[in-house]
Design an enzyme around this catalytic site. Structure first.
Site, PDB file in Angstrom:
ATOM      1  CB  ILE A  66      -4.726  11.399   5.491  1.00 13.96           C
ATOM      2  CG1 ILE A  66      -6.168  11.543   4.967  1.00 13.96           C
ATOM      3  CG2 ILE A  66      -3.759  11.073   4.361  1.00 13.96           C
ATOM      4  CD1 ILE A  66      -6.333  12.638   3.926  1.00 13.96           C
ATOM      5  N   GLY A 116       6.966   2.656   8.411  1.00 11.46           N
ATOM      6  CA  GLY A 116       7.007   1.428   7.616  1.00 11.46           C
ATOM      7  C   GLY A 116       6.161   1.455   6.360  1.00 11.46           C
ATOM      8  CG  LEU A 173     -13.146 -20.825  15.182  1.00 12.59           C
ATOM      9  CD1 LEU A 173     -14.364 -21.391  15.934  1.00 12.59           C
ATOM     10  CD2 LEU A 173     -13.606 -20.211  13.856  1.00 12.59           C
ATOM     11  CG  ASP A 214      -2.105 -23.693  16.711  1.00 13.92           C
ATOM     12  OD1 ASP A 214      -1.553 -23.565  15.602  1.00 13.92           O
ATOM     13  OD2 ASP A 214      -1.786 -23.052  17.724  1.00 13.92           O
ATOM     14  CE1 TYR A 228       1.197 -10.963   7.126  1.00 13.39           C
ATOM     15  CE2 TYR A 228       1.585  -9.057   5.719  1.00 13.39           C
ATOM     16  CZ  TYR A 228       0.928 -10.242   5.983  1.00 13.39           C
ATOM     17  OH  TYR A 228       0.012 -10.716   5.085  1.00 13.39           O
TER      18      TYR A 228
HETATM   19  N1  UFG Z   1      -4.065   4.654   5.838  1.00  9.34           N
HETATM   20  C1  UFG Z   1      -4.460   5.896   6.278  1.00  9.34           C
HETATM   21  N2  UFG Z   1      -5.317   5.953   7.331  1.00  9.34           N
HETATM   22  C2  UFG Z   1      -5.805   4.843   7.969  1.00  9.34           C
HETATM   23  C3  UFG Z   1      -5.399   3.577   7.508  1.00  9.34           C
HETATM   24  C4  UFG Z   1      -4.521   3.522   6.431  1.00  9.34           C
HETATM   25  O1  UFG Z   1      -4.045   6.933   5.736  1.00  9.34           O
HETATM   26  O2  UFG Z   1      -6.570   4.977   8.941  1.00  9.34           O
HETATM   27  C5  UFG Z   1      -3.163   4.578   4.689  1.00  9.34           C
HETATM   28  C6  UFG Z   1      -1.891   3.800   4.984  1.00  9.34           C
HETATM   29  O3  UFG Z   1      -0.919   4.646   5.544  1.00  9.34           O
HETATM   30  C7  UFG Z   1      -1.539   3.259   3.619  1.00  9.34           C
HETATM   31  C8  UFG Z   1      -2.898   3.059   2.948  1.00  9.34           C
HETATM   32  O4  UFG Z   1      -3.820   3.858   3.678  1.00  9.34           O
HETATM   33  O5  UFG Z   1      -0.831   4.234   2.896  1.00  9.34           O
HETATM   34  C9  UFG Z   1      -3.364   1.627   2.996  1.00  9.34           C
HETATM   35  O6  UFG Z   1      -3.234   1.166   4.339  1.00  9.34           O
HETATM   36  P1  UFG Z   1      -3.792  -0.230   4.834  1.00  9.34           P
HETATM   37  O7  UFG Z   1      -3.499  -0.312   6.303  1.00  9.34           O
HETATM   38  O8  UFG Z   1      -5.193  -0.397   4.387  1.00  9.34           O
HETATM   39  O9  UFG Z   1      -2.921  -1.282   4.040  1.00  9.34           O
HETATM   40  P2  UFG Z   1      -1.336  -1.414   3.929  1.00  9.34           P
HETATM   41  O10 UFG Z   1      -0.974  -0.904   2.573  1.00  9.34           O
HETATM   42  O11 UFG Z   1      -0.619  -0.865   5.074  1.00  9.34           O
HETATM   43  O12 UFG Z   1      -1.160  -2.999   4.084  1.00  9.34           O
HETATM   44  C10 UFG Z   1      -1.292  -3.839   3.015  1.00  9.34           C
HETATM   45  C11 UFG Z   1      -1.756  -5.203   3.513  1.00  9.34           C
HETATM   46  C12 UFG Z   1      -0.680  -5.855   4.303  1.00  9.34           C
HETATM   47  C13 UFG Z   1       0.600  -5.832   3.521  1.00  9.34           C
HETATM   48  C14 UFG Z   1       0.970  -4.454   3.113  1.00  9.34           C
HETATM   49  C15 UFG Z   1       2.210  -4.422   2.293  1.00  9.34           C
HETATM   50  O13 UFG Z   1      -2.913  -5.078   4.301  1.00  9.34           O
HETATM   51  O14 UFG Z   1      -1.039  -7.188   4.571  1.00  9.34           O
HETATM   52  O15 UFG Z   1      -0.067  -3.906   2.355  1.00  9.34           O
HETATM   53  O16 UFG Z   1       2.918  -3.250   2.590  1.00  9.34           O
HETATM   54  F1  UFG Z   1       1.605  -6.328   4.290  1.00  9.34           F
END
Ligand code: UFG
Length: 328
Positions: A206, A283, A33, A51, A141
């Site tokens: 964005i 990243g 939790l 855990d 991660y």
């Molecule tokens: N993004 C924005 N604004 C925000 C949040 C996200 O522009 O406020 C963009 C990010 O830069 C990305 C896209 O929206 O291009 C999606 O972002 P998310 O954070 O929703 O998801 P991610 O693609 O970063 O992450 C996902 C999974 C992770 C996984 C990863 C692999 O959530 O667990 O893909 O790269 F590790």
């Protein structure tokens, strides 16, 4: 026989619990939790608050519940946090999973389905990505999830254990009728953040508009969490029937850009959004789209609920319930 769901009070785990119950399986949940929510646990499902690294508690719970299979979701899952605090990820994701798998092997449990991620691939060399693409994670991660996959491959070669590692692309959506959806704190994912802009008026940035993509923003493969949940039940059946294990991508094969997501949220919610253009996020690969052919062929995986419209509609229904913005 009972299916043990670690992280069964978390976002994807809670949906998988519902999918297992719908499939007529007996379920027990192991969750500390720390990020899960007790109120998502159905009344009839036993919960052990512990855990995954606590081998004594895990072993006792497996024995008491008559566990024959494990769906392993419990993990840390934020890319940014993993860069800032990697030891949390190596401890909880790797050391925690190794301890859990030790208890699983000791108990003679044969079938394990684990959450993995597209982050194991790192920066893609081609799109869409199939499972044969080289793995080269670019953040802790992804590295910790790949380490767990490697441990499982070694264990499956040496012990009577079968496993499927399900590599999710972008999990999204909700099951508003079951009161389930994304409740992360902090929330960093795109769709819930844009929805919060609709419900609470907060600003959403964005992350970069100068990527080499069709509209300059990053492209992702959003897959409905209920489709992911069903895929776990299918993967379990596949292992139990003696099917080949290993890694399976779960995605739709279609990418949506950040601007396309924002446009769909604007249409679905009918509310004004406070969107600003910001710099790139460190990243982020520009495009991540799954080739899920293996999962559809071998598991019967189908992204039936994963149109962007359906994903956003379900997430919005959940968000309105959560925030009280407009009721349900
Ligand atoms: N993004 C924005 N604004 C925000 C949040 C996200 O522009 O406020 C963009 C990010 O830069 C990305 C896209 O929206 O291009 C999606 O972002 P998310 O954070 O929703 O998801 P991610 O693609 O970063 O992450 C996902 C999974 C992770 C996984 C990863 C692999 O959530 O667990 O893909 O790269 F590790």
């Amino acid at each position: 026989m009972t299916v043990l769901v670690t992280g069964g009070a978390g976002y994807i785990g809670a949906h998988a619990v519902r999918a297992l119950l719908r499939a007529g399986r007996r379920v027990a949940i192991l969750d500390d939790l720390s990020t899960g929510h007790r109120d998502t646990v159905p009344d009839e499902v036993p919960l052990c608050v512990a855990d995954i690294a606590d081998a004594g508690a895990v072993g006792a719970f497996i024995a008491a519940q008559g566990v024959s299979a494990v769906l392993h979701f419990a993990a840390r899952s934020l890319v940014g946090e993993s860069v800032a605090d990697p030891r949390k990820y190596w401890r909880d994701n790797v050391a925690g999973s190794v301890a859990l798998l030790g208890a699983v092997v000791d108990a003679g449990v044969r079938d394990v389905v684990v959450s993995s991620t597209a982050a194991v691939y790192g920066v893609p060399e081609r799109s869409p990505l199939d499972e044969a693409h080289r793995t080269n994670p670019v953040n802790p991660y992804g590295a910790t999830k790949l380490a767990v996959e490697r441990a499982l491959a070694d264990y499956a070669a040496a012990y009577p254990l079968r496993y499927a590692a399900l590599r999710y692309f972008n999990a999204a959506g909700a099951d508003p009728d079951a009161g389930l959806g994304e409740r992360h704190d902090p929330e960093t994912h795109l769709i819930p953040r844009v929805l919060r802009s609709a419900s609470e008026g907060c600003e959403v940035a964005i992350h970069g508009t100068d990527w080499d993509t069709r509209d300059g923003t990053c492209v992702r493969d959003y897959v409905h969490v209920r489709d992911l949940a069903d895929a776990h039940v299918a993967a379990l059946r596949h292992l139990e029937a003696g099917g080949a294990g290993g890694a399976f991508n779960l995605g739709t094969g279609t990418g949506s850009s950040v601007r396309e997501v924002i446009d769909v949220v604007a249409k679905v919610t009918g509310r004004p959004l406070r969107v600003v253009e910001g710099p790139r996020r460190a990243g982020d690969p520009p495009v991540l789209v799954a080739d899920a052919t293996r999962a559809s062929r071998e598991l019967g995986f189908s992204a039936a609920r994963s149109s962007l419209r359906q994903v956003v509609e379900d997430a919005w229904a959940f968000e309105r319930g959560r925030s009280g913005a407009g009721g349900l």
